[in-house]
Design an enzyme around this catalytic site. Structure first.
Site, PDB file in Angstrom:
ATOM      1  N   HIS A 263       0.828  -1.203   0.000  1.00  0.00           N
ATOM      2  CA  HIS A 263       0.000   0.000   0.000  1.00  0.00           C
ATOM      3  C   HIS A 263       0.871   1.265   0.000  1.00  0.00           C
ATOM      4  CE1 HIS A 263      -3.729   2.273   1.197  1.00  0.00           C
ATOM      5  NE2 HIS A 263      -2.828   3.100   1.709  1.00  0.00           N
ATOM      6  N   GLU A 264       1.777   1.329   0.965  1.00  0.00           N
ATOM      7  CA  GLU A 264       2.604   2.541   1.075  1.00  0.00           C
ATOM      8  C   GLU A 264       3.544   2.674  -0.126  1.00  0.00           C
ATOM      9  OE1 GLU A 264       1.528   4.550   3.169  1.00  0.00           O
ATOM     10  OE2 GLU A 264       0.419   3.164   4.459  1.00  0.00           O
ATOM     11  N   HIS A 267       1.776   4.633  -2.742  1.00  0.00           N
ATOM     12  CA  HIS A 267       1.915   6.074  -2.463  1.00  0.00           C
ATOM     13  C   HIS A 267       3.293   6.565  -2.903  1.00  0.00           C
ATOM     14  CE1 HIS A 267      -1.777   6.887  -0.241  1.00  0.00           C
ATOM     15  NE2 HIS A 267      -1.553   5.932   0.630  1.00  0.00           N
TER      16      HIS A 267
END
Ligand code: ZN
Length: 508
Positions: A263-264, A267
Protein backbone atom coordinates in the site's frame (compact mmCIF):
# COMPACT_ATOMS: atom_id res chain seq x y z
CA UNK A 1 13.46 38.15 -14.13
CA UNK A 2 10.02 37.02 -15.26
CA UNK A 3 7.21 37.57 -12.75
CA UNK A 4 6.41 33.86 -12.85
CA UNK A 5 10.00 32.98 -11.89
CA UNK A 6 9.90 35.47 -9.02
CA UNK A 7 6.68 33.94 -7.71
CA UNK A 8 8.20 30.48 -8.09
CA UNK A 9 11.18 31.46 -5.94
CA UNK A 10 8.84 32.53 -3.15
CA UNK A 11 6.82 29.31 -3.51
CA UNK A 12 10.01 27.21 -3.44
CA UNK A 13 10.81 28.60 0.01
CA UNK A 14 7.29 27.80 1.24
CA UNK A 15 7.76 24.30 -0.16
CA UNK A 16 11.02 24.04 1.83
CA UNK A 17 9.14 25.04 5.00
CA UNK A 18 6.44 22.46 4.30
CA UNK A 19 9.05 19.76 3.70
CA UNK A 20 10.59 20.69 7.04
CA UNK A 21 7.18 20.27 8.67
CA UNK A 22 6.94 16.84 7.04
CA UNK A 23 10.32 15.68 8.25
CA UNK A 24 9.53 16.77 11.81
CA UNK A 25 6.29 14.78 11.53
CA UNK A 26 8.11 11.74 10.15
CA UNK A 27 10.59 11.91 13.01
CA UNK A 28 7.80 12.28 15.59
CA UNK A 29 6.09 9.17 14.28
CA UNK A 30 9.14 6.92 13.87
CA UNK A 31 12.03 8.01 16.13
CA UNK A 32 11.11 10.68 18.68
CA UNK A 33 10.96 9.71 22.37
CA UNK A 34 7.59 10.45 24.00
CA UNK A 35 9.19 13.29 25.98
CA UNK A 36 9.50 15.34 22.78
CA UNK A 37 5.75 15.65 22.18
CA UNK A 38 5.13 19.12 23.60
CA UNK A 39 8.12 20.92 22.12
CA UNK A 40 7.70 19.15 18.78
CA UNK A 41 4.13 20.48 18.68
CA UNK A 42 5.48 23.99 19.23
CA UNK A 43 8.10 23.56 16.50
CA UNK A 44 5.45 22.40 14.04
CA UNK A 45 3.12 25.27 14.95
CA UNK A 46 5.91 27.80 14.39
CA UNK A 47 6.80 26.46 10.94
CA UNK A 48 3.12 26.32 9.92
CA UNK A 49 2.58 29.89 11.06
CA UNK A 50 5.58 31.11 9.06
CA UNK A 51 4.42 29.28 5.91
CA UNK A 52 0.89 30.65 6.35
CA UNK A 53 2.14 34.22 6.92
CA UNK A 54 4.20 34.05 3.76
CA UNK A 55 1.25 32.86 1.70
CA UNK A 56 -1.00 35.58 3.14
CA UNK A 57 1.61 38.36 2.87
CA UNK A 58 1.26 41.58 0.84
CA UNK A 59 4.62 40.79 -0.72
CA UNK A 60 3.24 37.54 -2.16
CA UNK A 61 0.12 39.39 -3.38
CA UNK A 62 2.32 41.66 -5.48
CA UNK A 63 4.27 38.73 -6.93
CA UNK A 64 1.01 36.92 -7.58
CA UNK A 65 -0.68 39.81 -9.38
CA UNK A 66 2.33 40.27 -11.66
CA UNK A 67 2.51 36.55 -12.42
CA UNK A 68 -1.23 36.39 -13.09
CA UNK A 69 -0.94 39.15 -15.66
CA UNK A 70 1.99 37.38 -17.27
CA UNK A 71 0.30 33.97 -17.67
CA UNK A 72 -3.19 35.30 -18.51
CA UNK A 73 -2.82 34.49 -22.21
CA UNK A 74 -1.64 30.92 -21.65
CA UNK A 75 -4.03 27.96 -22.05
CA UNK A 76 -6.30 27.48 -19.02
CA UNK A 77 -4.64 24.16 -18.17
CA UNK A 78 -1.10 25.40 -18.94
CA UNK A 79 1.57 24.36 -16.46
CA UNK A 80 2.45 27.87 -15.30
CA UNK A 81 -1.15 29.03 -15.22
CA UNK A 82 -2.20 26.09 -13.06
CA UNK A 83 0.69 26.77 -10.69
CA UNK A 84 -0.24 30.45 -10.34
CA UNK A 85 -3.88 29.51 -9.71
CA UNK A 86 -2.89 27.15 -6.90
CA UNK A 87 -0.98 29.97 -5.20
CA UNK A 88 -3.96 32.32 -5.65
CA UNK A 89 -6.33 29.83 -3.99
CA UNK A 90 -4.08 29.41 -0.96
CA UNK A 91 -3.35 33.13 -0.63
CA UNK A 92 -7.08 33.95 -0.74
CA UNK A 93 -7.85 31.25 1.80
CA UNK A 94 -5.27 32.41 4.35
CA UNK A 95 -6.10 36.09 3.85
CA UNK A 96 -9.84 35.49 4.30
CA UNK A 97 -9.93 33.32 7.43
CA UNK A 98 -10.05 35.52 10.55
CA UNK A 99 -7.18 34.93 12.99
CA UNK A 100 -9.71 34.37 15.79
CA UNK A 101 -11.29 31.44 13.93
CA UNK A 102 -7.90 29.83 13.23
CA UNK A 103 -7.01 30.19 16.91
CA UNK A 104 -10.30 28.73 18.16
CA UNK A 105 -10.03 25.78 15.78
CA UNK A 106 -6.49 25.04 16.97
CA UNK A 107 -7.58 25.14 20.63
CA UNK A 108 -10.65 23.04 19.95
CA UNK A 109 -8.52 20.44 18.17
CA UNK A 110 -6.51 19.94 21.37
CA UNK A 111 -9.51 19.66 23.69
CA UNK A 112 -11.54 17.59 21.21
CA UNK A 113 -8.77 15.03 20.89
CA UNK A 114 -8.72 14.65 24.65
CA UNK A 115 -12.50 14.38 25.00
CA UNK A 116 -12.65 11.95 22.07
CA UNK A 117 -10.00 9.69 23.64
CA UNK A 118 -11.78 9.88 27.01
CA UNK A 119 -15.20 9.13 25.47
CA UNK A 120 -13.74 6.22 23.56
CA UNK A 121 -12.08 4.65 26.58
CA UNK A 122 -15.29 5.12 28.65
CA UNK A 123 -17.44 3.94 25.69
CA UNK A 124 -19.57 7.02 26.24
CA UNK A 125 -20.33 9.29 23.27
CA UNK A 126 -21.84 12.08 25.38
CA UNK A 127 -18.37 13.00 26.72
CA UNK A 128 -17.38 13.99 23.16
CA UNK A 129 -20.70 15.46 21.99
CA UNK A 130 -20.18 19.11 23.00
CA UNK A 131 -16.73 19.39 21.37
CA UNK A 132 -17.99 17.66 18.24
CA UNK A 133 -20.94 20.03 18.06
CA UNK A 134 -18.57 23.00 18.27
CA UNK A 135 -16.21 21.42 15.71
CA UNK A 136 -18.97 21.20 13.10
CA UNK A 137 -20.23 24.70 13.97
CA UNK A 138 -16.74 26.15 13.34
CA UNK A 139 -16.41 24.16 10.14
CA UNK A 140 -19.76 25.51 8.93
CA UNK A 141 -18.33 29.01 9.52
CA UNK A 142 -15.22 28.01 7.60
CA UNK A 143 -17.32 26.66 4.70
CA UNK A 144 -19.28 29.94 4.55
CA UNK A 145 -16.01 31.91 4.39
CA UNK A 146 -14.50 29.66 1.72
CA UNK A 147 -17.74 29.69 -0.29
CA UNK A 148 -19.63 26.93 -2.11
CA UNK A 149 -22.27 26.48 -4.79
CA UNK A 150 -24.76 24.00 -3.35
CA UNK A 151 -23.82 22.33 -0.10
CA UNK A 152 -21.51 23.42 2.74
CA UNK A 153 -19.78 20.03 2.41
CA UNK A 154 -18.60 21.11 -1.07
CA UNK A 155 -16.22 23.63 0.52
CA UNK A 156 -14.80 21.07 2.95
CA UNK A 157 -14.29 18.21 0.50
CA UNK A 158 -12.67 20.57 -2.03
CA UNK A 159 -9.74 21.01 0.37
CA UNK A 160 -8.87 17.33 -0.10
CA UNK A 161 -10.43 16.65 -3.51
CA UNK A 162 -10.39 19.75 -5.71
CA UNK A 163 -13.59 19.86 -7.79
CA UNK A 164 -15.46 17.16 -5.83
CA UNK A 165 -18.94 18.01 -4.49
CA UNK A 166 -21.64 16.54 -2.28
CA UNK A 167 -23.89 15.88 -5.25
CA UNK A 168 -21.19 14.07 -7.24
CA UNK A 169 -20.43 11.94 -4.18
CA UNK A 170 -24.10 11.05 -3.72
CA UNK A 171 -24.20 9.82 -7.30
CA UNK A 172 -21.04 7.70 -6.95
CA UNK A 173 -22.23 6.14 -3.70
CA UNK A 174 -25.68 5.39 -5.13
CA UNK A 175 -24.03 3.12 -7.71
CA UNK A 176 -21.83 1.48 -5.11
CA UNK A 177 -24.68 0.89 -2.68
CA UNK A 178 -26.68 -0.93 -5.36
CA UNK A 179 -23.83 -3.32 -6.14
CA UNK A 180 -22.16 -3.74 -2.76
CA UNK A 181 -25.00 -4.20 -0.27
CA UNK A 182 -26.41 -7.32 -2.01
CA UNK A 183 -22.89 -8.65 -2.70
CA UNK A 184 -21.98 -8.38 1.00
CA UNK A 185 -25.22 -10.19 1.95
CA UNK A 186 -24.59 -13.04 -0.42
CA UNK A 187 -20.93 -13.40 0.64
CA UNK A 188 -22.00 -13.47 4.29
CA UNK A 189 -24.16 -16.50 3.43
CA UNK A 190 -21.32 -18.36 1.70
CA UNK A 191 -18.72 -20.58 3.41
CA UNK A 192 -15.73 -18.59 4.70
CA UNK A 193 -12.25 -19.42 3.32
CA UNK A 194 -9.44 -20.64 5.62
CA UNK A 195 -7.35 -17.86 7.14
CA UNK A 196 -5.75 -19.69 10.08
CA UNK A 197 -2.36 -20.05 8.31
CA UNK A 198 -2.02 -16.24 8.11
CA UNK A 199 -1.75 -16.26 11.91
CA UNK A 200 1.22 -18.61 12.26
CA UNK A 201 4.76 -17.51 13.07
CA UNK A 202 6.42 -15.09 10.62
CA UNK A 203 9.78 -13.69 11.83
CA UNK A 204 9.68 -9.90 11.47
CA UNK A 205 13.04 -9.52 9.72
CA UNK A 206 11.94 -11.99 7.02
CA UNK A 207 8.62 -10.17 6.59
CA UNK A 208 10.55 -6.98 5.99
CA UNK A 209 12.90 -8.61 3.50
CA UNK A 210 10.13 -10.21 1.44
CA UNK A 211 7.93 -7.09 1.41
CA UNK A 212 10.86 -4.94 0.27
CA UNK A 213 11.74 -7.41 -2.48
CA UNK A 214 8.21 -6.98 -3.85
CA UNK A 215 8.32 -3.18 -3.40
CA UNK A 216 11.52 -2.98 -5.42
CA UNK A 217 10.00 -5.25 -8.08
CA UNK A 218 7.04 -2.82 -8.28
CA UNK A 219 9.62 -0.13 -9.07
CA UNK A 220 10.37 1.57 -5.75
CA UNK A 221 13.81 3.18 -6.20
CA UNK A 222 16.01 2.13 -3.24
CA UNK A 223 18.32 5.12 -3.77
CA UNK A 224 15.44 7.51 -3.05
CA UNK A 225 13.44 5.67 -0.39
CA UNK A 226 13.58 3.94 2.99
CA UNK A 227 11.32 1.74 5.11
CA UNK A 228 10.87 2.17 8.86
CA UNK A 229 8.48 0.84 11.50
CA UNK A 230 5.71 2.94 13.08
CA UNK A 231 2.48 2.44 15.03
CA UNK A 232 0.30 3.75 12.17
CA UNK A 233 1.78 3.09 8.72
CA UNK A 234 2.20 6.05 6.35
CA UNK A 235 4.15 7.45 3.40
CA UNK A 236 5.73 10.88 3.24
CA UNK A 237 8.07 12.55 0.77
CA UNK A 238 10.57 15.38 1.08
CA UNK A 239 10.64 15.99 -2.71
CA UNK A 240 10.77 13.05 -5.13
CA UNK A 241 14.41 12.48 -4.13
CA UNK A 242 13.57 11.26 -0.62
CA UNK A 243 10.37 9.24 -0.21
CA UNK A 244 9.80 7.31 3.01
CA UNK A 245 7.35 4.60 3.98
CA UNK A 246 6.60 2.85 7.25
CA UNK A 247 4.82 -0.32 8.28
CA UNK A 248 3.95 -2.25 11.43
CA UNK A 249 4.86 -5.86 12.04
CA UNK A 250 2.96 -8.58 13.83
CA UNK A 251 4.95 -11.75 14.33
CA UNK A 252 1.74 -13.83 14.31
CA UNK A 253 -0.16 -12.14 11.48
CA UNK A 254 1.31 -11.79 8.01
CA UNK A 255 -1.17 -9.33 6.46
CA UNK A 256 -0.50 -5.98 8.19
CA UNK A 257 3.16 -5.60 7.23
CA UNK A 258 2.94 -7.34 3.88
CA UNK A 259 -0.07 -5.55 2.41
CA UNK A 260 0.84 -2.43 4.37
CA UNK A 261 4.16 -2.21 2.52
CA UNK A 262 2.46 -2.80 -0.86
CA UNK A 263 0.00 0.00 0.00
CA UNK A 264 2.60 2.54 1.07
CA UNK A 265 4.78 1.59 -1.91
CA UNK A 266 1.89 2.65 -4.17
CA UNK A 267 1.91 6.07 -2.46
CA UNK A 268 5.69 6.20 -2.82
CA UNK A 269 5.70 5.33 -6.53
CA UNK A 270 3.42 8.31 -7.18
CA UNK A 271 5.83 10.68 -5.41
CA UNK A 272 9.02 9.22 -6.89
CA UNK A 273 7.72 9.56 -10.44
CA UNK A 274 6.54 13.17 -10.47
CA UNK A 275 8.28 15.16 -13.23
CA UNK A 276 11.57 16.45 -11.70
CA UNK A 277 10.85 19.86 -13.26
CA UNK A 278 7.97 20.30 -10.77
CA UNK A 279 10.21 19.96 -7.70
CA UNK A 280 9.76 22.88 -5.24
CA UNK A 281 6.93 24.40 -7.30
CA UNK A 282 3.25 24.96 -6.52
CA UNK A 283 2.51 21.76 -8.47
CA UNK A 284 4.26 19.65 -5.82
CA UNK A 285 2.82 21.68 -2.92
CA UNK A 286 -0.63 21.37 -1.37
CA UNK A 287 -0.49 25.01 -0.31
CA UNK A 288 -3.95 25.15 1.33
CA UNK A 289 -3.12 22.19 3.60
CA UNK A 290 0.52 23.25 4.04
CA UNK A 291 1.58 19.80 2.87
CA UNK A 292 4.43 19.19 0.41
CA UNK A 293 3.04 16.48 -1.85
CA UNK A 294 3.28 15.68 -5.55
CA UNK A 295 0.00 13.76 -5.79
CA UNK A 296 -2.93 15.81 -7.04
CA UNK A 297 -5.42 14.92 -4.28
CA UNK A 298 -5.79 12.63 -1.27
CA UNK A 299 -8.06 10.37 -3.35
CA UNK A 300 -5.65 10.23 -6.30
CA UNK A 301 -2.89 9.28 -3.87
CA UNK A 302 -5.04 6.61 -2.28
CA UNK A 303 -5.88 5.25 -5.75
CA UNK A 304 -2.25 4.34 -6.29
CA UNK A 305 -1.87 2.82 -2.82
CA UNK A 306 -4.93 0.63 -3.39
CA UNK A 307 -4.06 -0.22 -6.97
CA UNK A 308 -0.69 -1.69 -5.96
CA UNK A 309 -1.99 -3.22 -2.73
CA UNK A 310 -5.23 -4.77 -3.99
CA UNK A 311 -5.55 -4.80 -7.78
CA UNK A 312 -1.99 -6.09 -8.07
CA UNK A 313 -1.02 -7.40 -4.61
CA UNK A 314 -4.23 -9.33 -3.94
CA UNK A 315 -4.62 -10.68 -7.48
CA UNK A 316 -4.38 -14.32 -8.50
CA UNK A 317 -1.70 -13.48 -11.07
CA UNK A 318 0.46 -11.85 -8.39
CA UNK A 319 0.36 -14.84 -6.04
CA UNK A 320 0.85 -17.34 -8.85
CA UNK A 321 4.17 -15.60 -9.39
CA UNK A 322 5.21 -14.83 -5.80
CA UNK A 323 3.77 -17.58 -3.60
CA UNK A 324 6.72 -19.95 -4.20
CA UNK A 325 9.13 -17.31 -2.91
CA UNK A 326 6.90 -16.55 0.08
CA UNK A 327 6.80 -20.27 0.90
CA UNK A 328 10.60 -20.46 0.69
CA UNK A 329 10.84 -17.45 3.03
CA UNK A 330 8.52 -19.07 5.62
CA UNK A 331 8.84 -22.84 5.02
CA UNK A 332 7.66 -23.84 8.49
CA UNK A 333 4.45 -21.82 8.38
CA UNK A 334 3.45 -22.21 4.74
CA UNK A 335 4.73 -25.54 3.43
CA UNK A 336 1.32 -27.22 3.85
CA UNK A 337 -0.59 -24.31 2.18
CA UNK A 338 -1.17 -24.14 -1.58
CA UNK A 339 -1.39 -20.99 -3.69
CA UNK A 340 -5.15 -21.29 -4.19
CA UNK A 341 -5.83 -21.49 -0.44
CA UNK A 342 -3.46 -18.58 0.17
CA UNK A 343 -5.07 -16.43 -2.52
CA UNK A 344 -8.52 -17.10 -1.03
CA UNK A 345 -7.25 -16.45 2.50
CA UNK A 346 -5.83 -12.98 1.74
CA UNK A 347 -9.10 -12.09 -0.01
CA UNK A 348 -11.42 -13.16 2.80
CA UNK A 349 -14.46 -10.89 3.17
CA UNK A 350 -15.91 -10.33 6.62
CA UNK A 351 -18.54 -7.66 7.34
CA UNK A 352 -17.25 -6.03 10.53
CA UNK A 353 -17.60 -2.97 12.72
CA UNK A 354 -14.15 -1.46 12.21
CA UNK A 355 -13.21 0.49 9.07
CA UNK A 356 -9.44 0.03 9.28
CA UNK A 357 -9.88 -3.76 9.34
CA UNK A 358 -12.30 -3.81 6.40
CA UNK A 359 -11.71 -5.81 3.20
CA UNK A 360 -12.03 -4.67 -0.41
CA UNK A 361 -15.76 -5.39 -0.62
CA UNK A 362 -17.00 -3.82 2.61
CA UNK A 363 -14.56 -0.88 2.81
CA UNK A 364 -16.56 1.58 0.71
CA UNK A 365 -19.69 0.98 2.76
CA UNK A 366 -17.82 2.13 5.87
CA UNK A 367 -16.88 5.28 3.97
CA UNK A 368 -20.39 5.84 2.61
CA UNK A 369 -21.75 5.81 6.16
CA UNK A 370 -19.19 8.42 7.30
CA UNK A 371 -19.74 10.68 4.30
CA UNK A 372 -23.52 10.64 4.78
CA UNK A 373 -23.04 11.51 8.44
CA UNK A 374 -20.59 14.34 7.67
CA UNK A 375 -22.93 15.84 5.07
CA UNK A 376 -25.85 15.63 7.49
CA UNK A 377 -23.88 17.30 10.29
CA UNK A 378 -22.70 20.05 7.92
CA UNK A 379 -26.21 20.86 6.59
CA UNK A 380 -27.97 20.33 9.93
CA UNK A 381 -30.14 17.39 8.83
CA UNK A 382 -28.42 15.21 11.46
CA UNK A 383 -28.03 16.45 15.07
CA UNK A 384 -24.90 15.54 17.03
CA UNK A 385 -26.94 14.11 19.92
CA UNK A 386 -28.61 11.59 17.55
CA UNK A 387 -25.32 10.44 16.07
CA UNK A 388 -24.86 7.08 17.88
CA UNK A 389 -28.37 6.03 16.88
CA UNK A 390 -27.91 7.18 13.26
CA UNK A 391 -24.56 5.40 13.08
CA UNK A 392 -25.84 2.10 14.45
CA UNK A 393 -28.85 2.12 12.14
CA UNK A 394 -26.74 2.79 9.04
CA UNK A 395 -24.06 0.21 9.76
CA UNK A 396 -26.77 -2.34 10.30
CA UNK A 397 -28.47 -1.41 7.00
CA UNK A 398 -25.22 -1.58 4.99
CA UNK A 399 -23.25 -4.36 6.66
CA UNK A 400 -25.69 -6.24 8.84
CA UNK A 401 -23.66 -5.71 12.03
CA UNK A 402 -24.50 -3.87 15.28
CA UNK A 403 -21.91 -2.13 17.48
CA UNK A 404 -22.08 -3.34 21.10
CA UNK A 405 -20.86 0.12 22.21
CA UNK A 406 -19.86 3.53 20.80
CA UNK A 407 -16.11 2.84 21.04
CA UNK A 408 -16.41 0.35 18.17
CA UNK A 409 -19.14 2.45 16.53
CA UNK A 410 -19.32 6.21 16.15
CA UNK A 411 -16.17 6.86 18.23
CA UNK A 412 -13.73 4.63 16.31
CA UNK A 413 -12.08 7.27 14.03
CA UNK A 414 -9.84 10.13 15.11
CA UNK A 415 -10.67 12.30 12.05
CA UNK A 416 -13.48 14.48 13.45
CA UNK A 417 -11.60 15.32 16.65
CA UNK A 418 -8.82 16.64 14.39
CA UNK A 419 -11.36 18.72 12.49
CA UNK A 420 -10.61 16.89 9.24
CA UNK A 421 -14.14 17.13 7.86
CA UNK A 422 -14.35 16.00 4.24
CA UNK A 423 -11.30 13.73 4.16
CA UNK A 424 -13.15 10.39 4.24
CA UNK A 425 -14.31 10.42 0.57
CA UNK A 426 -10.65 10.13 -0.50
CA UNK A 427 -10.63 6.41 0.38
CA UNK A 428 -13.53 5.59 -1.92
CA UNK A 429 -12.39 7.98 -4.65
CA UNK A 430 -9.11 6.07 -4.50
CA UNK A 431 -10.79 2.69 -4.92
CA UNK A 432 -12.86 3.90 -7.87
CA UNK A 433 -10.03 5.73 -9.60
CA UNK A 434 -7.67 2.77 -9.22
CA UNK A 435 -10.14 0.37 -10.85
CA UNK A 436 -10.93 2.84 -13.65
CA UNK A 437 -7.22 3.32 -14.43
CA UNK A 438 -6.46 -0.40 -14.28
CA UNK A 439 -9.31 -1.28 -16.64
CA UNK A 440 -7.96 1.24 -19.16
CA UNK A 441 -4.34 0.11 -18.69
CA UNK A 442 -5.39 -3.40 -19.76
CA UNK A 443 -7.00 -1.95 -22.90
CA UNK A 444 -4.08 0.30 -23.80
CA UNK A 445 -0.94 -1.66 -22.87
CA UNK A 446 -0.35 -4.61 -25.20
CA UNK A 447 0.54 -7.79 -23.30
CA UNK A 448 0.01 -6.18 -19.88
CA UNK A 449 -1.48 -9.30 -18.32
CA UNK A 450 1.43 -11.44 -19.58
CA UNK A 451 4.02 -9.14 -18.07
CA UNK A 452 2.12 -8.99 -14.74
CA UNK A 453 1.95 -12.81 -14.75
CA UNK A 454 5.75 -12.84 -15.07
CA UNK A 455 6.21 -10.39 -12.20
CA UNK A 456 7.29 -7.62 -14.58
CA UNK A 457 5.67 -4.38 -13.38
CA UNK A 458 7.63 -1.98 -15.59
CA UNK A 459 4.97 -1.65 -18.33
CA UNK A 460 2.29 -0.80 -15.75
CA UNK A 461 4.53 1.62 -13.86
CA UNK A 462 5.47 3.34 -17.09
CA UNK A 463 1.82 3.71 -18.14
CA UNK A 464 0.77 5.06 -14.72
CA UNK A 465 3.68 7.49 -14.74
CA UNK A 466 2.60 8.88 -18.11
CA UNK A 467 -1.10 8.94 -17.19
CA UNK A 468 -0.89 10.20 -13.62
CA UNK A 469 2.39 10.45 -11.69
CA UNK A 470 4.46 12.80 -13.81
CA UNK A 471 1.79 15.54 -13.84
CA UNK A 472 2.06 16.22 -10.11
CA UNK A 473 -0.78 18.52 -9.06
CA UNK A 474 -1.39 20.06 -12.49
CA UNK A 475 -4.68 18.26 -13.27
CA UNK A 476 -7.67 17.27 -11.11
CA UNK A 477 -8.79 13.67 -10.71
CA UNK A 478 -11.58 14.16 -13.28
CA UNK A 479 -9.17 15.76 -15.76
CA UNK A 480 -6.58 12.99 -15.39
CA UNK A 481 -9.24 10.32 -15.84
CA UNK A 482 -10.89 12.06 -18.79
CA UNK A 483 -7.53 12.38 -20.56
CA UNK A 484 -6.67 8.74 -19.92
CA UNK A 485 -9.93 6.80 -19.82
CA UNK A 486 -12.25 9.18 -21.70
CA UNK A 487 -14.53 9.56 -18.65
CA UNK A 488 -14.49 11.52 -15.39
CA UNK A 489 -14.54 9.54 -12.12
CA UNK A 490 -17.17 6.77 -12.25
CA UNK A 491 -18.17 3.87 -10.02
CA UNK A 492 -18.80 1.35 -12.82
CA UNK A 493 -15.24 0.07 -13.39
CA UNK A 494 -14.89 -0.63 -9.66
CA UNK A 495 -18.31 -2.32 -9.58
CA UNK A 496 -17.29 -4.55 -12.49
CA UNK A 497 -13.96 -5.41 -10.87
CA UNK A 498 -15.37 -6.20 -7.44
CA UNK A 499 -18.33 -8.23 -8.73
CA UNK A 500 -16.17 -10.29 -11.07
CA UNK A 501 -13.45 -11.06 -8.54
CA UNK A 502 -15.61 -11.83 -5.53
CA UNK A 503 -18.48 -13.61 -7.29
CA UNK A 504 -15.87 -16.01 -8.62
CA UNK A 505 -14.17 -16.37 -5.21
CA UNK A 506 -17.35 -16.97 -3.27
CA UNK A 507 -19.60 -18.45 -5.95
CA UNK A 508 -21.89 -15.61 -4.86
ZN1 ZN B 1 -3.05 5.18 1.99
Amino acid sequence: MRAYAALNEAVAEVNDLMNSISILNWDARTQMPAGGTLTRGQQLATLSAIAQERLASDHLQKLLEAAEAEVAQQPTDGLERRGVEAVRQAADLFRRIPAALTRELAQLRTTAQQSWAEARSQQNFSLFAADLERMFALNRELAAIMGYQEHPYDAMVDLYEPGMTASKLRQLFAGLRQTLVPLVRSIANSPAPRTDFLHRSFPVELQREFALRVAHAFGLDPQRSRLDASLHPFEVSFTRQDVRITTRYRENFLNPALFGVFHETGHALYEQNVDPALTRTALTSDLRNLYAVGGTSFGAHESQARLWENLIGRSRSFWNHWFGQLQQTFPQSLSDVDVEAFFRGVNAVQPSLIRVEADEVTYNLHIMLRVEVEMGLMDGSIAVRDLPEVWNQKINDYLGVTPPNDAVGVLQDIHWSHGNIGSFPAYTIGNLMGAQLMETAHQQVAGLQDSLDQGNYQPLLHWLTEAVYRHGRRYTVDELLAQTTGQPLQSQAFERYITQKFSALYGA
